[in-house]
Scaffold this motif. Structure first.
Motif, mmCIF file in Angstrom:
data_model
loop_
_atom_site.group_PDB
_atom_site.id
_atom_site.type_symbol
_atom_site.label_atom_id
_atom_site.label_comp_id
_atom_site.label_asym_id
_atom_site.label_seq_id
_atom_site.Cartn_x
_atom_site.Cartn_y
_atom_site.Cartn_z
ATOM 1 N N ARG A 377 31.036 -8.815 10.329
ATOM 2 C CA ARG A 377 31.727 -10.358 9.610
ATOM 3 C C ARG A 377 33.531 -9.892 9.117
ATOM 4 N NH1 ARG A 377 28.143 -15.002 7.279
ATOM 5 N NH2 ARG A 377 30.239 -16.415 7.452
ATOM 6 N N GLU A 380 35.671 -8.834 10.818
ATOM 7 C CA GLU A 380 36.766 -9.691 12.016
ATOM 8 C C GLU A 380 37.263 -10.921 10.735
ATOM 9 O OE1 GLU A 380 33.682 -12.163 13.052
ATOM 10 O OE2 GLU A 380 33.292 -10.729 14.923
ATOM 11 N N ALA A 381 37.052 -10.616 9.769
ATOM 12 C CA ALA A 381 38.365 -11.458 8.463
ATOM 13 C C ALA A 381 39.430 -10.110 8.098
ATOM 14 C CB ALA A 381 37.261 -11.683 7.179
ATOM 15 N N GLN A 383 40.996 -8.569 10.221
ATOM 16 C CA GLN A 383 41.088 -8.142 11.484
ATOM 17 C C GLN A 383 42.161 -9.677 11.333
ATOM 18 O OE1 GLN A 383 38.473 -7.974 14.562
ATOM 19 N NE2 GLN A 383 39.180 -6.103 14.371
ATOM 20 N N LYS A 384 41.563 -11.026 10.934
ATOM 21 C CA LYS A 384 42.806 -11.958 10.880
ATOM 22 C C LYS A 384 43.776 -12.053 9.695
ATOM 23 C CE LYS A 384 41.695 -17.026 10.382
ATOM 24 N NZ LYS A 384 42.691 -16.882 9.703
ATOM 25 N N ALA A 385 43.240 -11.803 9.030
ATOM 26 C CA ALA A 385 44.400 -11.198 7.889
ATOM 27 C C ALA A 385 45.633 -10.665 8.427
ATOM 28 C CB ALA A 385 43.957 -11.082 6.376
ATOM 29 N N ARG A 387 46.776 -10.531 10.966
ATOM 30 C CA ARG A 387 46.880 -11.366 13.017
ATOM 31 C C ARG A 387 47.936 -12.589 11.740
ATOM 32 N NH1 ARG A 387 42.239 -10.765 14.657
ATOM 33 N NH2 ARG A 387 41.852 -13.000 14.444
ATOM 34 N N ASP A 388 46.923 -12.370 10.686
ATOM 35 C CA ASP A 388 48.012 -13.861 10.405
ATOM 36 C C ASP A 388 49.518 -13.212 9.403
ATOM 37 O OD1 ASP A 388 46.422 -15.320 10.757
ATOM 38 O OD2 ASP A 388 44.644 -15.173 8.283
ATOM 39 N N GLN A 389 49.597 -12.090 9.378
ATOM 40 C CA GLN A 389 51.021 -11.773 8.891
ATOM 41 C C GLN A 389 51.837 -10.759 9.335
ATOM 42 O OE1 GLN A 389 51.641 -10.612 5.648
ATOM 43 N NE2 GLN A 389 49.270 -11.202 4.902
#
Length: 490
Positions: A377, A380-381, A383-385, A387-389
């Motif tokens: 988990r 996954e967080a 990787q999401k951060a 992607r947000d950059q």
């Protein structure tokens, strides 16, 4: 003199040819044959053969005669051979005095022969009586000796029969004990195979569980004990077989000697009852000159006594061997059962240790799985951060790219330009920091995954070891033969 059946000489069949100038005159023919053997025609019996077939075969060949001379041809038979009627001389052999002397001599010889015959008859009658009494006496002594001999043979026959019965009984008893030993040896094969299969199955343990523990030591000791017991049983089994062969050899000698004694007793008993009026007596020329004996009474008795002593010695050795086999069966059964119990105790302790280790591994595995879930988990967080950059970086870089198209002096390094550059650098640093954090998280995840794999493998190893020791080994060891079977009952 010619043999009967042979062809007659040519001289008697035809006249001999003579030259003309050597023939005497006709008137002197009789005187010229005065001193010659008179001519006699052959009798009729000589003209016929006693073997007609051979004679006719021989007579069929006509002898070849010399040709007559010309001077003798044309003459008559009377001119060639003298006639018997013309002979005038008489042949005289003995005188009358010789005849009388011959008769007197024959009379005297006859009288002498008669006197000798009278003396010979008297002497012969006396000798016949003496020899008859001597022969009768010798026959009585021979009959007595044959009776004594038959009694001696009967005595040794009874001794041989008694010893033969004892030997047969001992051989049968030893054979029964040998059969028990063979069955005990066969029964010990199954425990040995179980122990070896347990060692073989425990070789299938995996990883760290391939340990030389107390169970393996006890199993190896059990293999040594069973093999030692089997070697002892095989050794005594070979001794039993050899002893049985020795018993059979002694028994064979007794049976052969007894059979010979029976035949000899029948022969001597028949000879003992033979009389001059018995049927079946006959002449056997030269039998007294053949000495077919091969022993004397001393060696004869010693031979049978040696056979009996040898049989007694073999019986004593056989009885001792039976006692040794009985003791061996009891000792080997006790040793194998004692080691069997020791192995079972070692198996029980080892199974308990592995079961406890398995429970602990299962606890650690559950905790590791929970931590893996949390790390996944976290990854996954991150990787999401990251992607947000992406969109802010794209905006800043797009702005810088667009401002590169300003004309001439408008390409000014103003505050906006500097801020855009700093923004791009800050975003890149943020992405790198997040990526480093992502790598650390992934490394931690891999470590947890490896730990999980190790725990799962160790758990499967423990489960496999428990299955081998608890199910396979202990399951097979339930078939261990009882003490009664290890004693080899009949």
């Amino acid at each position: 003199m010619e043999s009967v059946g042979s062809p007659l000489p040519a001289t008697f069949a035809h006249p001999r040819s003579m030259p003309t100038r050597f023939l005497p005159a006709i008137h002197t023919m009789a005187s010229s044959y005065k001193n010659r053997f008179p001519y006699r025609p052959l009798p009729q019996s000589y003209s016929l053969p006693w073997m007609p077939s051979s004679y006719y075969k021989t007579a069929a060949i006509k002898p070849t005669l010399a040709a007559f001379s010309e001077s003798s041809q044309g003459k008559t038979a009377g001119e060639k051979l003298p006639c018997i009627s013309t002979r005038t001389t008489v042949f005289t052999r003995y005188t009358p005095e010789d005849w009388y002397k011959s008769n007197v001599t024959n009379y005297r010889e006859s009288e002498t022969s008669q006197k000798k015959a009278e003396h010979l008859r008297a002497d012969t009658a006396r000798k016949i009586d003496d020899k008859y009494q001597q022969t009768k006496k010798m026959q009585v002594e021979s009959t007595k000796n044959l009776g004594v001999r038959a009694n001696d043979i009967a005595f040794w026959k009874s001794e041989l029969c008694h010893e033969l019965d004892e030997m047969i009984g001992e051989t049968n008893t030893l054979t029964d004990v040998k059969t028990r030993l063979e069955r005990a040896l066969a029964e010990s094969e199954a425990p040995l195979q179980v122990t070896q299969e347990c060692l073989l199955h425990r070789e299938k343990r995996m990883g760290i569980d391939l340990v030389h523990d107390n169970v393996e030591e006890q199993l190896l000791t059990e293999v040594d004990v069973i093999r030692s017991c089997r070697e002892k049983m095989q050794e005594f089994l070979d001794k039993a077989k050899a002893q049985i062969m020795s018993n059979w050899a002694a028994q064979h000698n007794l049976e052969k000697d007894l059979a010979n004694k029976q035949v000899a007793h029948q022969i001597d008993d028949r000879c003992h009852h033979l009389m001059n009026t018995s049927h079946g007596i006959s002449y056997y020329r030269g039998v007294e000159q053949v000495d077919a004996t091969i022993s004397v009474p001393e060696s004869w008795a010693k031979f049978t006594n040696d056979n009996i002593l040898r049989s007694q010695s073999e019986r004593a050795a056989s009885a001792k061997l039976r006692d040794d086999i009985e003791n061996l069966l009891a000792v080997t059964a006790s040793e194998m059962w004692r080691q069997f119990n020791a192995v079972n105790v070692a198996f029980t302790n080892r199974i308990a240790e592995m079961a406890d280790a398995k429970r602990k591994i299962q606890t650690h595995l559950a905790k590791t799985l929970q931590e893996i879930f949390q790390i996944e988990r976290n990854i996954e967080a991150i990787q999401k951060a990251i992607r947000d950059q992406g969109p802010p970086l794209k905006v800043a870089q797009t702005r810088l790219d667009e401002r590169t198209r300003r004309p001439n002096m408008e390409l000014c390094r103003d505050t906006a330009q500097l801020r855009l550059v700093n923004e791009v650098h800050d975003i890149n640093e943020t992405v790198q920091t997040l990526q480093q954090q992502l790598r650390d998280s992934e490394d931690t995840l891999q470590m947890l995954v490896r730990a999980k794999a190790v725990l799962q493998h160790d758990l499967s190893v423990k489960a496999n070891s428990l299955f081998i020791d608890q199910e396979k080994c202990m399951g097979m060891r339930k078939t261990f033969p009882s003490t009664t079977r290890l004693l080899g009952p009949i």
